[in-house]
Design an enzyme around this catalytic site. Structure first.
Site, PDB file in Angstrom:
ATOM      1  N   PRO A  98     -27.446 -26.364  29.555  1.00 46.66           N
ATOM      2  CA  PRO A  98     -26.639 -26.373  28.326  1.00 46.66           C
ATOM      3  C   PRO A  98     -26.897 -25.112  27.503  1.00 46.66           C
ATOM      4  O   PRO A  98     -28.035 -24.687  27.336  1.00 46.66           O
ATOM      5  CB  PRO A  98     -27.108 -27.624  27.582  1.00 46.66           C
ATOM      6  CG  PRO A  98     -28.218 -28.220  28.358  1.00 46.66           C
ATOM      7  CD  PRO A  98     -28.401 -27.463  29.637  1.00 46.66           C
ATOM      8  N   GLY A 102     -32.281 -23.977  24.275  1.00 50.79           N
ATOM      9  CA  GLY A 102     -33.707 -23.630  24.380  1.00 50.79           C
ATOM     10  C   GLY A 102     -34.185 -23.602  25.815  1.00 50.79           C
ATOM     11  O   GLY A 102     -35.373 -23.412  26.082  1.00 50.79           O
ATOM     12  N   GLY A 104     -33.074 -21.464  28.103  1.00 47.12           N
ATOM     13  CA  GLY A 104     -32.942 -20.118  28.678  1.00 47.12           C
ATOM     14  C   GLY A 104     -31.625 -19.858  29.386  1.00 47.12           C
ATOM     15  O   GLY A 104     -31.577 -19.083  30.343  1.00 47.12           O
ATOM     16  N   SER A 105     -30.531 -20.470  28.893  1.00 50.08           N
ATOM     17  CA  SER A 105     -29.257 -20.297  29.602  1.00 50.08           C
ATOM     18  C   SER A 105     -28.816 -18.832  29.621  1.00 50.08           C
ATOM     19  O   SER A 105     -28.302 -18.350  30.630  1.00 50.08           O
ATOM     20  CB  SER A 105     -28.171 -21.176  28.994  1.00 50.08           C
ATOM     21  OG  SER A 105     -27.888 -20.752  27.693  1.00 50.08           O
ATOM     22  N   ASP A 149     -38.497 -15.261  28.076  1.00 54.27           N
ATOM     23  CA  ASP A 149     -37.404 -15.963  28.771  1.00 54.27           C
ATOM     24  C   ASP A 149     -36.957 -15.199  30.022  1.00 54.27           C
ATOM     25  O   ASP A 149     -36.848 -15.776  31.115  1.00 54.27           O
ATOM     26  CB  ASP A 149     -36.193 -16.146  27.845  1.00 54.27           C
ATOM     27  CG  ASP A 149     -36.414 -17.213  26.791  1.00 54.27           C
ATOM     28  OD1 ASP A 149     -37.581 -17.569  26.549  1.00 54.27           O
ATOM     29  OD2 ASP A 149     -35.425 -17.683  26.204  1.00 54.27           O
TER      30      ASP A 149
HETATM   31  C1  MEV Z   1     -37.258 -18.662  22.918  1.00 55.96           C
HETATM   32  O1  MEV Z   1     -37.112 -19.230  24.201  1.00 55.96           O
HETATM   33  C2  MEV Z   1     -38.697 -18.439  22.605  1.00 55.96           C
HETATM   34  C3  MEV Z   1     -39.007 -17.816  21.256  1.00 55.96           C
HETATM   35  O2  MEV Z   1     -40.421 -17.678  21.186  1.00 55.96           O
HETATM   36  C4  MEV Z   1     -38.338 -16.482  21.087  1.00 55.96           C
HETATM   37  C5  MEV Z   1     -38.935 -15.399  21.950  1.00 55.96           C
HETATM   38  O3  MEV Z   1     -40.024 -15.570  22.511  1.00 55.96           O
HETATM   39  O4  MEV Z   1     -38.306 -14.329  22.034  1.00 55.96           O
HETATM   40  C6  MEV Z   1     -38.585 -18.717  20.104  1.00 55.96           C
END
Ligand code: MEV
Length: 323
Positions: A98, A102, A104-105, A149
Site C-alpha cells: 500500500p 510506511g 517502503g512502496s 529504505d
Molecule cells: C521511513 O521509512 C523511515 C524514517 O526514519 C525516515 C528515514 O529514515 O529517512 C521515518
C-alpha cells in the site's frame, strides 16, 4: 520482456532516530513491487497501476511532467549521464505494497524500475549502484531521507543501518515459534512531512531529546543482538520501549495506539508503528500460537493485515521471451 521486483520493508526499531545518525534495524518483507518492461518505439512510457497514471517521458528528459514522474526522470537522468544511453520502452509498475503505508512502496518501486531498466539497457549494475540511484529518487519524493529504505529493499534480509556508515547484514536466528504481522491503518501520510516535523521538534528541544536519541541508538544495538540470539521475548520488549519513544516525538496516533494495545492485550510480545508514523503501518511480534487471537483483536482497527515472511533476497530480475 524484462521483469524486476523488489521487496517491501519494515523498520523493526529506530525510525526517525536514524535520520540523526542513530542505528536502526530494518527487514525486507515478501510483499513486492514489480516493474515490467516491453519494447516500445515512441518514448519512455511509465504506467503505474497502483497510482493510476501513465506518462510519457521524452527521450531528451525535458519539459514539464506530472509530479509522480519526477523520481523516474531523475533515475533516467542518472542512467543517461553515467552509462551514456537510454532506450524507448514501456514500463508497467505494479505493487502489492500500500502506498504511503510506511512499508517502503516508493523505494521498492524505484528499485524494481532501476533494476529492470538497467537490464533493458544492457548495463550490469551492482547492488551498490542500484542503491545509490534509488536513494536519489527517494530524495525527490521525501526530501532528505536517511537511506535506510532504499538500502533494505535493494539488499533484502535484515540489516542494521547507520546513515553515513552503511549497513551490516544481521545473521538472524529464525524461530518458527514466533511470527510477524504488519497491520496497515489505511491512513496515508507523507514521510517527508513527518520527518521535517520531528526534526523541528528536535531543534526546539535539543537538550531534552538528545538523550532520547542516544537511548534509541542503544536500543537498536540491543535489538540487533536479540535478533542474532533468537531472543524474541527481549526483542518484543525493545519494540515496546521504542514505541514509547516514537510516541514521545509525536509520530504515533490514536489508531496506532489502539492497534498496539489491542495486540498486546491479545498476547503480542511487541507492537509499534513502523516507518514514519502518523498513520501507516504497525509491526507486531507474537508467538505463533497467539497469532489468530492477535489478528482478531486488531481487525476492527486496521485496513489490511499482512502475514508475511522476511525476504532474504532484495532485487530480483527475470527476462523472458514473449510468445
Ligand atoms: C521511513 O521509512 C523511515 C524514517 O526514519 C525516515 C528515514 O529514515 O529517512 C521515518
Amino acid at each position: 520482456m524484462i521483469e524486476a521486483s523488489a521487496p517491501s520493508k519494515v523498520i523493526i526499531v529506530g525510525e526517525h532516530f536514524v535520520v540523526k545518525g542513530q542505528p536502526a534495524i530494518a527487514a525486507a518483507l515478501d510483499v513486492r513491487s514489480k516493474a515490467r518492461i516491453e519494447e516500445n518505439l515512441k518514448g519512455i512510457i511509465i504506467r503505474s497501476i497502483n497510482l493510476n497514471f501513465e506518462v510519457m517521458i521524452p527521450m531528451e528528459l525535458s519539459g514539464s511532467l506530472p509530479k509522480e514522474a519526477e523520481p523516474f526522470r531523475r533515475i533516467l537522468k542518472t542512467m543517461s549521464e553515467r552509462y551514456g544511453k537510454l532506450r524507448p520502452a514501456k514500463i508497467t509498475l505494479e505493487s502489492e505494497i500500500p502506498v504511503g503505508s510506511g512499508m517502503g512502496s516508493s523505494a521498492s518501486t524505484f528499485a524494481a524500475f532501476t533494476a529492470a531498466y538497467s537490464k533493458y539497457l544492457g548495463v550490469e549494475l551492482s547492488l551498490d549502484e542500484v542503491n545509490e540511484i534509488v536513494y536519489e529518487a527517494e530524495c525527490v519524493v521525501h526530501g532528505k531521507p536517511s537511506g535506510i529504505d532504499n538500502t533494505i529493499v535493494t539488499y533484502g534480509g535484515v540489516i542494521a543501518y547507520r546513515k553515513g556508515e552503511g549497513f551490516l547484514r544481521l545473521n538472524v536466528k529464525i524461530n518458527q515459534d514466533y511470527a510477524w504481522l504488519v497491520a496497515d491503518t489505511g491512513v496515508r501520510r507523507s514521510t517527508g512531512d513527518l520527518v521535517r516535523r520531528v526534526l523541528d521538534l528536535y531543534d526546539k528541544y535539543e537538550e531534552v531529546l538528545m538523550p532520547l536519541y542516544h537511548a534509541a541508538g542503544h536500543l537498536a544495538i540491543e535489538a540487533a543482538k536479540a535478533l542474532e540470539q533468537g531472543d524474541y521475548e527481549k526483542l518484543g520488549e525493545l519494540m515496546n520501549i521504542n514505541q514509547g519513544m516514537l510516541e514521545a516525538i509525536g509520530v504515533s496516533t490514536l489508531q496506532i495506539s489502539e492497534i498496539v494495545y489491542k495486540a498486546k492485550e491479545a498476547g503480542a510480545l511487541g507492537a509499534k508503528l513502523t516507518g514514519a508514523g502518523g498513520g501507516g503501518a504497525v509491526l507486531i511480534l507474537a508467538k505463533r500460537g497467539d497469532l489468530n487471537e492477535v489478528e482478531e483483536a486488531i481487525k476492527p482497527y486496521t485496513a489490511k493485515i499482512f502475514k508475511t515472511r522476511i525476504a532474504h533476497t532484495g532485487i530480483r530480475v527475470k527476462e523472458f521471451n514473449e510468445r
